[in-house]
Structures are given as structure tokens and as C-alpha cells.
Design a protein around this motif. Structure first.
Motif, PDB file in Angstrom:
ATOM      1  N   ASP A 234       0.875  -1.174   0.000  1.00  0.00           N
ATOM      2  CA  ASP A 234       0.000   0.000   0.000  1.00  0.00           C
ATOM      3  C   ASP A 234       0.909   1.220   0.000  1.00  0.00           C
ATOM      4  O   ASP A 234       1.340   1.683   1.057  1.00  0.00           O
ATOM      5  CB  ASP A 234      -0.922  -0.004   1.218  1.00  0.00           C
ATOM      6  N   ARG A 235       1.215   1.719  -1.166  1.00  0.00           N
ATOM      7  CA  ARG A 235       2.169   2.824  -1.277  1.00  0.00           C
ATOM      8  C   ARG A 235       1.824   3.707  -2.470  1.00  0.00           C
ATOM      9  O   ARG A 235       1.219   3.260  -3.436  1.00  0.00           O
ATOM     10  CB  ARG A 235       3.589   2.283  -1.396  1.00  0.00           C
ATOM     11  N   PHE A 236       2.186   4.954  -2.375  1.00  0.00           N
ATOM     12  CA  PHE A 236       1.986   5.873  -3.497  1.00  0.00           C
ATOM     13  C   PHE A 236       3.022   6.985  -3.397  1.00  0.00           C
ATOM     14  O   PHE A 236       3.679   7.176  -2.358  1.00  0.00           O
ATOM     15  CB  PHE A 236       0.568   6.466  -3.484  1.00  0.00           C
ATOM     16  N   VAL A 252      19.211  24.538 -14.956  1.00  0.00           N
ATOM     17  CA  VAL A 252      18.820  24.418 -13.557  1.00  0.00           C
ATOM     18  C   VAL A 252      17.671  23.422 -13.491  1.00  0.00           C
ATOM     19  O   VAL A 252      16.642  23.602 -14.139  1.00  0.00           O
ATOM     20  CB  VAL A 252      18.390  25.770 -12.961  1.00  0.00           C
ATOM     21  N   ARG A 253      17.870  22.364 -12.710  1.00  0.00           N
ATOM     22  CA  ARG A 253      16.842  21.327 -12.567  1.00  0.00           C
ATOM     23  C   ARG A 253      16.417  21.247 -11.114  1.00  0.00           C
ATOM     24  O   ARG A 253      17.249  21.007 -10.227  1.00  0.00           O
ATOM     25  CB  ARG A 253      17.381  19.974 -13.038  1.00  0.00           C
ATOM     26  N   VAL A 254      15.137  21.466 -10.871  1.00  0.00           N
ATOM     27  CA  VAL A 254      14.575  21.427  -9.520  1.00  0.00           C
ATOM     28  C   VAL A 254      13.620  20.238  -9.444  1.00  0.00           C
ATOM     29  O   VAL A 254      12.770  20.060 -10.331  1.00  0.00           O
ATOM     30  CB  VAL A 254      13.849  22.739  -9.178  1.00  0.00           C
ATOM     31  N   ILE A 255      13.764  19.445  -8.392  1.00  0.00           N
ATOM     32  CA  ILE A 255      12.957  18.230  -8.227  1.00  0.00           C
ATOM     33  C   ILE A 255      12.341  18.229  -6.835  1.00  0.00           C
ATOM     34  O   ILE A 255      13.055  18.396  -5.837  1.00  0.00           O
ATOM     35  CB  ILE A 255      13.800  16.955  -8.409  1.00  0.00           C
ATOM     36  N   ALA A 256      11.047  18.039  -6.767  1.00  0.00           N
ATOM     37  CA  ALA A 256      10.353  17.836  -5.492  1.00  0.00           C
ATOM     38  C   ALA A 256       9.662  16.479  -5.550  1.00  0.00           C
ATOM     39  O   ALA A 256       9.014  16.146  -6.556  1.00  0.00           O
ATOM     40  CB  ALA A 256       9.338  18.940  -5.243  1.00  0.00           C
ATOM     41  N   ASP A 257       9.801  15.675  -4.493  1.00  0.00           N
ATOM     42  CA  ASP A 257       9.203  14.339  -4.513  1.00  0.00           C
ATOM     43  C   ASP A 257       8.568  14.023  -3.173  1.00  0.00           C
ATOM     44  O   ASP A 257       8.946  14.580  -2.134  1.00  0.00           O
ATOM     45  CB  ASP A 257      10.245  13.280  -4.870  1.00  0.00           C
ATOM     46  N   TYR A 258       7.613  13.126  -3.205  1.00  0.00           N
ATOM     47  CA  TYR A 258       6.904  12.690  -1.991  1.00  0.00           C
ATOM     48  C   TYR A 258       6.504  11.231  -2.187  1.00  0.00           C
ATOM     49  O   TYR A 258       6.037  10.837  -3.262  1.00  0.00           O
ATOM     50  CB  TYR A 258       5.653  13.535  -1.759  1.00  0.00           C
ATOM     51  N   ALA A 259       6.711  10.403  -1.160  1.00  0.00           N
ATOM     52  CA  ALA A 259       6.298   9.000  -1.212  1.00  0.00           C
ATOM     53  C   ALA A 259       5.813   8.579   0.169  1.00  0.00           C
ATOM     54  O   ALA A 259       6.303   9.059   1.189  1.00  0.00           O
ATOM     55  CB  ALA A 259       7.453   8.107  -1.669  1.00  0.00           C
ATOM     56  N   GLU A 260       4.850   7.661   0.167  1.00  0.00           N
ATOM     57  CA  GLU A 260       4.255   7.223   1.432  1.00  0.00           C
ATOM     58  C   GLU A 260       3.970   5.730   1.374  1.00  0.00           C
ATOM     59  O   GLU A 260       3.570   5.196   0.340  1.00  0.00           O
ATOM     60  CB  GLU A 260       2.962   8.003   1.678  1.00  0.00           C
ATOM     61  N   ILE A 261       4.194   5.073   2.503  1.00  0.00           N
ATOM     62  CA  ILE A 261       3.928   3.643   2.650  1.00  0.00           C
ATOM     63  C   ILE A 261       3.083   3.438   3.902  1.00  0.00           C
ATOM     64  O   ILE A 261       3.332   4.058   4.935  1.00  0.00           O
ATOM     65  CB  ILE A 261       5.241   2.839   2.760  1.00  0.00           C
ATOM     66  N   ASP A 262       2.082   2.589   3.807  1.00  0.00           N
ATOM     67  CA  ASP A 262       1.262   2.215   4.965  1.00  0.00           C
ATOM     68  C   ASP A 262       0.910   0.743   4.797  1.00  0.00           C
ATOM     69  O   ASP A 262      -0.076   0.398   4.164  1.00  0.00           O
ATOM     70  CB  ASP A 262       0.003   3.084   5.030  1.00  0.00           C
ATOM     71  N   GLU A 263       1.751  -0.134   5.370  1.00  0.00           N
ATOM     72  CA  GLU A 263       1.642  -1.552   5.072  1.00  0.00           C
ATOM     73  C   GLU A 263       1.619  -2.405   6.338  1.00  0.00           C
ATOM     74  O   GLU A 263       1.976  -1.944   7.426  1.00  0.00           O
ATOM     75  CB  GLU A 263       2.790  -1.975   4.152  1.00  0.00           C
ATOM     76  N   MET A 319       5.558   5.046   6.492  1.00  0.00           N
ATOM     77  CA  MET A 319       6.744   5.804   6.134  1.00  0.00           C
ATOM     78  C   MET A 319       6.347   6.972   5.248  1.00  0.00           C
ATOM     79  O   MET A 319       5.477   6.833   4.377  1.00  0.00           O
ATOM     80  CB  MET A 319       7.736   4.902   5.388  1.00  0.00           C
ATOM     81  N   LYS A 320       6.965   8.115   5.485  1.00  0.00           N
ATOM     82  CA  LYS A 320       6.820   9.276   4.612  1.00  0.00           C
ATOM     83  C   LYS A 320       8.211   9.771   4.246  1.00  0.00           C
ATOM     84  O   LYS A 320       9.034  10.016   5.120  1.00  0.00           O
ATOM     85  CB  LYS A 320       6.032  10.395   5.304  1.00  0.00           C
ATOM     86  N   ASP A 321       8.437   9.907   2.968  1.00  0.00           N
ATOM     87  CA  ASP A 321       9.736  10.357   2.470  1.00  0.00           C
ATOM     88  C   ASP A 321       9.489  11.497   1.489  1.00  0.00           C
ATOM     89  O   ASP A 321       8.710  11.340   0.539  1.00  0.00           O
ATOM     90  CB  ASP A 321      10.467   9.205   1.774  1.00  0.00           C
ATOM     91  N   ARG A 322      10.115  12.632   1.725  1.00  0.00           N
ATOM     92  CA  ARG A 322       9.917  13.763   0.821  1.00  0.00           C
ATOM     93  C   ARG A 322      11.170  14.619   0.796  1.00  0.00           C
ATOM     94  O   ARG A 322      12.008  14.550   1.707  1.00  0.00           O
ATOM     95  CB  ARG A 322       8.707  14.611   1.209  1.00  0.00           C
TER      96      ARG A 322
END
Length: 863
Positions: A234-236, A252-263, A319-322
Motif C-alpha cells: 500500500d504505497r503511493f 537548472v533542474r529542480v525536483i520535489a518528490d513525496y512518497a508514502e507507505i502504509d503496510e 513511512m513518509k519520504d519527501r
């Protein structure tokens, strides 16, 4: 050690592959350059030396994949990646937020938050400090490179065993790189992903958005809580990028990311029961009491592969990773380029598990962690015909906070007294000693001579601690390549690293009467038992002053929680830890390359790596130092990269010898993790990767890794637990009978197979003029694996084989791929590289299972 009852033996496979390599290498040196055929070997571009180079011209052992190849292979995450990378280990244990990576036998457990990774993990040039942040889906990836050997010069944080570099697809103006992808499979698998670039200002500003989700039922059932509940998905997550190119010289390259897991992870069935000792008649363990405590007992053995557990509650793993990063590339002139990479990252994880691994309500464990980091890299790159060099500076800082709790549940008191009774009876050599003691105490209390006995291990008690770490790392580095002649190139690099850590761990024992509790020991219990026996036999006269004085042996039993310090290190009071660590390290590399023609490269290299020390954030035995020192490595490597263009054959091979000083070993004892410096660790081995195109429609790939790893010196390692309990045979590594540690010198590390090989065969064909297709099979062999750092004879996974199959179709008219795939087709049953002594249940083993056979359908549409 040489006296182990079960020794892992070298298989004939190693000899066969070694002969193949020797023959291939000799053959390579004898060949002349030949014209390529119609379908020749592809040129693979890598950035293993911080600039784009042909893989075949880089004096580094590297395995590289492009994004399309990964998508076609249905590589869902980092764990799938190891199938195609000889020498790479990647596995999950305890929870979805715990993952471990190793290269060439050198890795790091992520279960202790005081450890840094031995494998450097990078996404778009940004270091990922927590291994757990890498377990999410590999979506919209341009390339993955796995670098073997110490990376002590160029890459962010200095690492002793290797690095994994992931590059994502950048925004573009041309279009045609958008896609949507859907995967469905057994166990209810549904993966969705997509990405699209948007040109906001032509050739100046472009954006790219990427998103994914993954859901799947579990692969392990709980007999009470439901079928296929544990080890689910269960992740997105998503990623938003901007690429700004105001001129040909600046981007110039700018990257924003977000990921979440609930397992709900992870299931660990019973591998070995302690209901009754295997070799000692009449000896019973905690499983003998599980039924009485209302729990479900599993027999272990072959029943392990029934994929069933029984726990009081389902584990929680979130887990939350950003993060956000900015990379600036500025071409100052034809020779010089300035690069800046800035990044801020935040990572939170929480897991709560039933850590007695039974459905009796005994105890649980929770970990709540937060990590924030900032990194900055400045680099000046110079390129010319004969000289290339890089000079740079790197800064990394992180704050890491952990809140840990081991808490008792409703029936822990009765269980604790049962465990304690077994220990005391074993200590005295008399069955029923502990029961007699408790009866005697209660009799004295009834007579009014002592206070009534309190609950020994009351429910609702939490053994908590808070660990905090402030960490700063500074480095300056430089590396150059200089062509000594047309054939010879010298590469040299040097790095100075300074590390500073402020570490604080505060232990709190909470609950009724716990904080002021005296530190009882099993010896105190024996003294009380002797006194009780003397009173019962009339040998101690309680009417005298001397007799009254003996009653002091019972005073601790009137305080609630008196049994906790007697159960083991996890529940024993301890001192807080407050330390500051400062360390300097010089590392680098030296390589000599010989390229007699465009199809042949031979090289010799030396490199060293480093990772800093820290403090153990778990509750460990009092005899072990909670502070551990830095780990350093040195590696020598000989390699060859050879293309036989006339035969469409590519052979890349490397032989290596690595030593690791003060290796940071982490092993679970059943009563906490013992993290310490093992001493000297030695690895020798080789990798072979070969690609052969015998005809236009057939590709054959072979990968092999030999990792011969052992502790040269490890004087204070963990001792056998399960084997000794079941057989009465003590660990031969125990030097003195009363030592709580054993000499593990000469033993193999846990989780690392000595031999690994994978053979892949791909056959192309055209169904119609507009439908291209291929079938591919991957067959891998994994040699015997020691599952635990103590080398307990019961902790061995025999060799196993995995077969993966896929059928790929590309519909040219629709620019669409359809893939039918199956992994572990033969449903091979094996333990996933680790098992553990069940907490507070001596003689019992649980283990983490690998995935069963999985299959599905993937559809990818480009537009």
C-alpha cells in the motif's frame, strides 16, 4: 569456525564459472578488432566517475540498466533489482521500514538507527541517508547503476562497499516521453503509474510530473486475523520537476518528490519450535506454555512454508519520504563546468509490531523516527583530450530522532514467571526450585514475616528510550584521469572527510514501582531460594537476630516489577548515553587502465572507503560498549572489459580482495541487538557479466558473483542460542565457560551467499509487421546462506533456484507494450536471508519469508 557441525561447501558452479572466465579472458587478449554485425553490442553510458562515459571504458565494476530495460523486466522495486546484479544484496525484515543493502558481502542492517549505510544510495545525485527511503517503486527512471567496491572519493557520503545511483527521467520539450502504465497480478496486485513533460517556454522551461500507486494483498496469512494479510503493498508517491535552460551553457533542474507507505509488514513464521528440545529429553521451552496462555503453537520445520502466523495484532509500518533538490550545471567554457547540487530531505517512519510473534498477549515494540537532512555539493569539472579532473566540496547535516518502546501486554506477568522459572531451575539444576521459592515467599508473607509478594512483571509497563543524533559531515575531494600514452590512463583521487556527531540516548523504565527498583540478578534469586529452603527445613531460626537478617533476601519481591531485571538485558535498567564523536579520514583511489584497442580495457585499482561510528540505539547487554568506532575498507581490483564484435560477445569481469577494519556487526540475540565493531573482515571474490548475441533474434546474459567473506578477527561476537538450547552443545567459540560472548573469527557473515549466478535467455520475433515480441527466461542460483551472525548451526538456508519468465509485445501502431510476466515460477520456498532468536523464548527461531510465485500483466501506453 572450523568446528561447526554444518559447513557450507563450495559448489561445482564456482569452478565452472571460474573456468569460463579464465578461458574468456585469455580469448579476449588474443582477438583482433572486428567489424560489428547488423545487430551489435549496444553502447551503455554510465556516470560512475561523475561524467558520462562508455561503460566499456570505465575502470570500475559497474552493472547498469536503462529505464526501458527495467520496465520490461517488471523490476518493481530495489528488491527485484538484485536478481540481475551479481554481488548485490537487498532484503526486507521486521517491517516495511527496515531494508538492508550490501555489495560484495559488506552491508548494514537498517534496524539500528545509529548505523549509516555501507552502500551509498543516491537519487539524481542526492544522498539518501536512510536505507528505508529506497524501498519505494522505481517509476519513471532513466537509469540505475550499481558500483562495486569502496566509493571513497567522488560520491557524497564516503562509503566502504559501493554505491547505487538512480537517475530519473528529466523534463523535455520534444514530447513523446509521456506514458501511463498499469499492472495487475495475483494476490490482488494493482500498480498504476504515469508521467508527462510539459514545455512551458520552448527550449527554456519545461516541467515533468510523475505519479504512482501500488496495492496488493499480503502473502502471509494470520490464523485469527485473516488470509493473505501480512506483507501487503500500500504505497503511493509523486515527483514534480522543472528544467530551466536560459542558454546553452546553463541549466537548472529542480525536483520535489513525496512518497508514502502504509503496510502490514512483516510476517515471520516459526522456523524452529522450542516446545521440546530436539536432543534433550524432558526439556521444554516457552512453546509448552503457549497453549495455556491462550496462544497458537506452530511446530516449525516444514510447516514454516505454510505461510501462516498467529499474532495478537497486525503489524503497522508507515513511512513518509519527501524532499526537494536543485542542480545547477554551468558550462564556463569548452573545458570547465561548474556543478552545484543542493537538497533538503525529510524522512519519517513508524512501526508497531507484536514482538513476541505469538497471539498470546505478551509484549510489543514500537519505533517512531524522524530524520531531516541537508546536503550541498559544489564541483568543478574539467575535460580535455588528455586530462580530465574533478575538484569539489561536500557538506551534509542531519538530525535524527527516535522514540522506542517495548511494552508489556495483559498476560505478560504469567509468561515472565514461566520463563524465569525455567532459568532458575536450570541454574540450580533442580526442577520445581522456582515454584518452591514462590510458595515459600507466600508462606512467609502469610505469617506476617515479610510483605506480600507483588506482581513480578505487571502489564502496561513500557521500557522506553529516546535517541537523538546531530550529525555534520564535511569533505573536499578531487580526482583526475591523465592519459600517459595512447593506451595507458592513470586515475587518482583523494578525499578528506570530517565527521562530527552529538549523540544522546535517555532510557526510561516506567510503570508501577519500576523506577526505584534495585538491580536484582539470578544470583539473588538463588540466595533467596537457599534461604527459603533453610527456613522450610528448620535450619534457620527466625526467632534470632541472625535468622531475622536472612529475610532481607526477600524484600525485593514486595516491589511490583521485581522480575523485570531478571529476564534479560532488554528489561534491565541502564545508564543514559551522552557522547560526542569527531573523526577525520583521508581516502581515495588509484587506477591504471590499459586500452590497446577500442574493444579491450584492462585495469588495476586500489580504493578505500569509510563510514563513521556512532552509538547503539537499542537496549544491548551491559557487557557491550554502546559506542562503536568508524568502519574502514581497502580494496584491490583487477578487471577486464572486452567486446568480441565478430562474435557479438561482451565479457566484463573483475577479481577483488577487500579488507574491512572495525566492521560494524549487528546481530539479534533474542534479547536485543548487539551492535559492535567485529574487528577485521576479509572478502575475496570475483564478478563476471557476459552478453552474447549468437544471432539477430537471440540474446544470452550471464552474471556470476563469488563472495568469499569471513571474519578474520571477531573476539566478542554472539554465541549460539537455539542450537545450544536444543542439544546442550556449547558454542566452541566460547573461550571461558562464564563468557557471555564467543569468538567468531573465521566465520561467515549473515545474509551473504558465497555463490550467485543468473542466466537470462531472450528470443525476439515478429508476430506481424506492427507487433514486435520476445520471450525471456531468467534462471538464478543462490548458494547457501548463513542467516545469523552467530553462525548458529540451525541458522542456515540451503541453496535455492529461482525462475522468472516474461512474454513481451510491442504494438508499434499504438506505441504500447503488453507484458505477461511471472516471478519465482517454480514457487521456490526459502528464507529471505535472515532469521532471529524469538524474543524471550530461548531455543525458538522465527524467520522472514521470500515472496511466493507471482504473476501478472503489465500494459504501458506512450503518447
Amino acid at each position: 569456525m572450523s568446528t561447526l557441525p554444518h559447513r557450507l561447501k563450495r559448489t561445482p558452479l564456482a569452478s565452472i564459472i571460474g573456468f569460463t572466465l579464465a578461458f574468456g579472458s585469455g580469448f579476449a587478449l588474443a582477438q583482433e578488432e572486428a567489424a560489428p554485425s547488423d545487430k551489435g553490442l549496444e553502447t551503455i553510458t554510465v556516470t560512475a566517475q561523475k561524467r558520462a562515459q562508455n561503460l566499456q571504458e570505465v575502470p570500475v565494476s559497474v552493472t547498469a540498466f536503462n529505464g526501458e530495460a527495467m520496465a520490461e523486466a517488471v523490476i518493481k522495486d530495489m528488491y527485484d533489482l538484485q536478481t540481475n546484479v551479481p554481488g548485490l544484496g537487498a532484503f526486507q525484515s521486521q517491517s516495511a521500514t527496515n531494508s538492508s543493502f550490501s555489495i560484495r558481502g559488506v552491508g548494514t542492517s537498517s534496524q539500528n538507527f545509529g548505523l549509516e549505510s555501507s552502500v551509498g544510495l543516491y537519487v539524481d545525485g542526492v544522498y539518501r541517508a536512510r536505507q528505508n527511503s529506497m524501498i519505494n517503486n522505481l517509476v519513471d527512471v532513466a537509469a540505475v547503476e550499481v558500483l562495486r567496491g569502496p566509493q571513497g572519493t567522488l560520491f557524497g557520503k564516503n562509503t566502504p562497499s559501493g554505491a547505487i545511483l538512480i537517475s530519473t527521467v528529466a523534463p523535455s520539450h520534444s514530447g513523446g516521453d509521456a506514458f501511463v502504465e498499469a499492472t495487475v497480478g495475483n494476490y490482488g496486485l494493482v500498480n498504476l503509474s504515469g508521467a508527462m513533460s510539459v514545455s512551458a517556454i520552448e527550449d527554456v522551461l519545461a516541467f515533468r510530473v510523475t505519479g504512482f500507486s501500488s496495492n496488493r494483498d499480503g502473502t502471509i496469512s494470520d490464523v485469527n486475523l485473516g488470509e493473505d494479510t501480512l506483507n501487503d503493498r500500500d504505497r503511493f508517491g509523486g515527483r514534480l520537476q522543472a528544467l530551466y535552460t536560459p542558454s546553452e551553457d546553463l541549466s537548472v533542474r529542480v525536483i520535489a518528490d513525496y512518497a508514502e507507505i502504509d503496510e502490514i509488514c512483516c510476517g515471520a513464521p516459526v522456523q524452529l519450535s522450542n516446545f521440546q528440545a530436539n536432543e534433550i529429553p524432558g526439556k521444554f521451552g516457552t512453546d509448552a506454555a503457549i497453549d495455556q496462555l491462550g496462544g497458537t503453537r506452530f511446530p516449525g520445520g516444514n510447516a514454516f512454508f505454510d505461510r501462516e502466523v498467529a499474532v495478537s495484532f497486525l503489524p503497522v509500518a508507515t513511512m513518509k519520504d519527501r524532499g526537494v533538490s536543485a542542480e545547477v550545471d554551468w558550462e564556463l567554457d569548452d573545458n570547465y563546468t561548474f556543478v552545484s547540487i543542493s537538497a533538503y530531505r525529510s524522512f519519517d517512519s513508524y512501526d508497531n509490531i507484536d514482538s513476541d510473534f505469538t497471539d498470546a498477549d505478551l509484549f510489543g515494540t514500537s519505533n517512531d523516527s524522524q530524520q531531516n537532512s541537508f546536503s550541498q555539493e559544489f564541483r568543478l569539472d574539467y575535460t580535455s583530450e588528455d586530462l580530465n579532473f574533478i575538484v569539489g566540496a561536500y557538506f551534509f547535516t542531519q538530525d535524527l530522532d527516535l522514540e522506542y518502546s517495548l511494552y508489556t501486554d495483559t498476560i505478560f506477568d504469567g509468561f515472565a514467571l514461566s520463563v524465569l522459572g525455567q532459568n532458575v531451575d536450570a541454574l540450580t539444576g533442580t526442577a520445581g526450585s522456582f515454584s518452591s521459592l514462590l510458595a515459600g515467599i507466600d508462606g512467609l508473607a502469610t505469617a506476617g514475616l515479610i510483605a506480600p509478594r507483588a506482581a513480578g512483571a505487571p502489564a502496561g509497563t513500557g521500557f522506553n528510550h529516546v535517541a537523538e543524533q546531530e550529525h555534520k559531515s564535511y569533505a573536499i575531494f578531487s580526482q583526475f584521469d591523465y592519459k600517459l600514452s595512447a593506451e595507458f590512463t592513470l586515475t587518482a583521487g583523494l578525499r578528506f572527510t570530517k565527521e562530527k556527531k552529538d549523540l544522546l540516548t535517555v532510557f526510561t523504565e516506567v510503570g508501577p514501582g519500576i523506577n526505584g527498583l534495585a538491580g536484582n540478578t539470578p544470583v539473588d534469586l538463588v540466595a533467596a531460594l537457599t534461604t527459603a529452603g533453610g527456613i522450610a527445613a528448620g535450619a534457620i531460626d527466625l526467632t534470632t537476630a541472625a535468622g531475622q537478617a536472612t529475610l532481607v533476601n526477600f524484600q525485593g519481591f514486595s516491589e511490583a516489577g521485581w522480575a523485570f531485571p531478571l529476564l534479560g538485558d532488554t528489561t534491565r535498567p541502564r545508564s543514559d548515553i551522552q557522547e560526542s564523536i569527531s573523526d577525520d579520514q583521508i581516502s581515495g583511489t588509484l587506477k591504471l587502465s590499459y586500452q590497446p584497442n577500442s574493444d579491450t580495457l584492462l585495469y588495476a585499482s586500489y580504493g578505500n572507503g569509510y563510514k563513521s561510528g556512532g552509538t547503539n540505539t537499542d537496549r544491548i547487554a551491559a557487557g557491550f560498549n554502546p559506542i562503536f568506532d568508524a568502519e574502514t575498507s581497502q580494496s584491490f581490483e583487477l578487471g577486464i572489459k572486452k567486446d568480441f564484435r565478430q562474435q557479438n560477445l561482451r565479457v566484463n569481469a573483475a577479481a577483488h580482495y577487500t579488507t574491512v577494519d572495525d566492521f560494524q556487526a549487528n546481530t539479534f540475540t533474542g534479547n536485543g541487538f548487539n551492535l559492535q565493531n567485529a574487528g577485521d573482515y576479509e572478502i575475496s571474490g570475483m564478478e563476471l557479466e557476459a552478453t552474447w548475441l549468437p544471432m539477430d533474434s537471440v540474446e544470452v546474459h550471464l552474471g556470476y558473483a563469488l563472495v568469499n567473506a569471513e571474519y578474520k578477527t571477531f573476539k566478542a561476537g554472539n554465541c549460539w542460542t537455539a542450537y545450544t538450547w536444543h542439544t546442550g552443545i556449547d558454542d566452541p567459540g566460547r573461550v571461558n565457560a562464564d563468557d557471555s560472548f564467543c569468538d567468531r573469527s573465521g566465520d561467515r557473515p549473515g545474509g551473504e551467499p558465497e555463490n550467485y549466478a543468473v542466466l537470462s535467455v531472450k528470443k525476439d520475433f515478429e508476430l506481424t509487421d506492427s507487433i514486435y515480441a520476445y520471450v525471456q527466461g531468467e534462471y538464478s542460483y543462490t548458494g547457501d546462506v548463513i542467516l545469523d551472525g552467530s553462525n548458529d548451526p540451525y541458522a542456515v538456508q540451503d541453496s535455492y533456484n529461482i525462475l522468472n519468465l516474461r512474454f513481451f509485445m510491442n504494438f508499434t501502431d499504438y506505441d504500447m507494450d503488453v507484458i505477461l510476466w511471472a516471478r519465482n515460477v517454480l514457487d521456490e520456498e526459502y528464507i529471505n536471508r535472515t532469521n532471529f532468536n524469538t524474543p524471550l523464548q530461548e531455543g525458538k527461531l522465527n524467520a522472514y519469508m521470500a515472496e511466493p510465485a507471482t504473476y501478472g500483466l503489465t500494459v504501458k501506453k506512450r503518447f
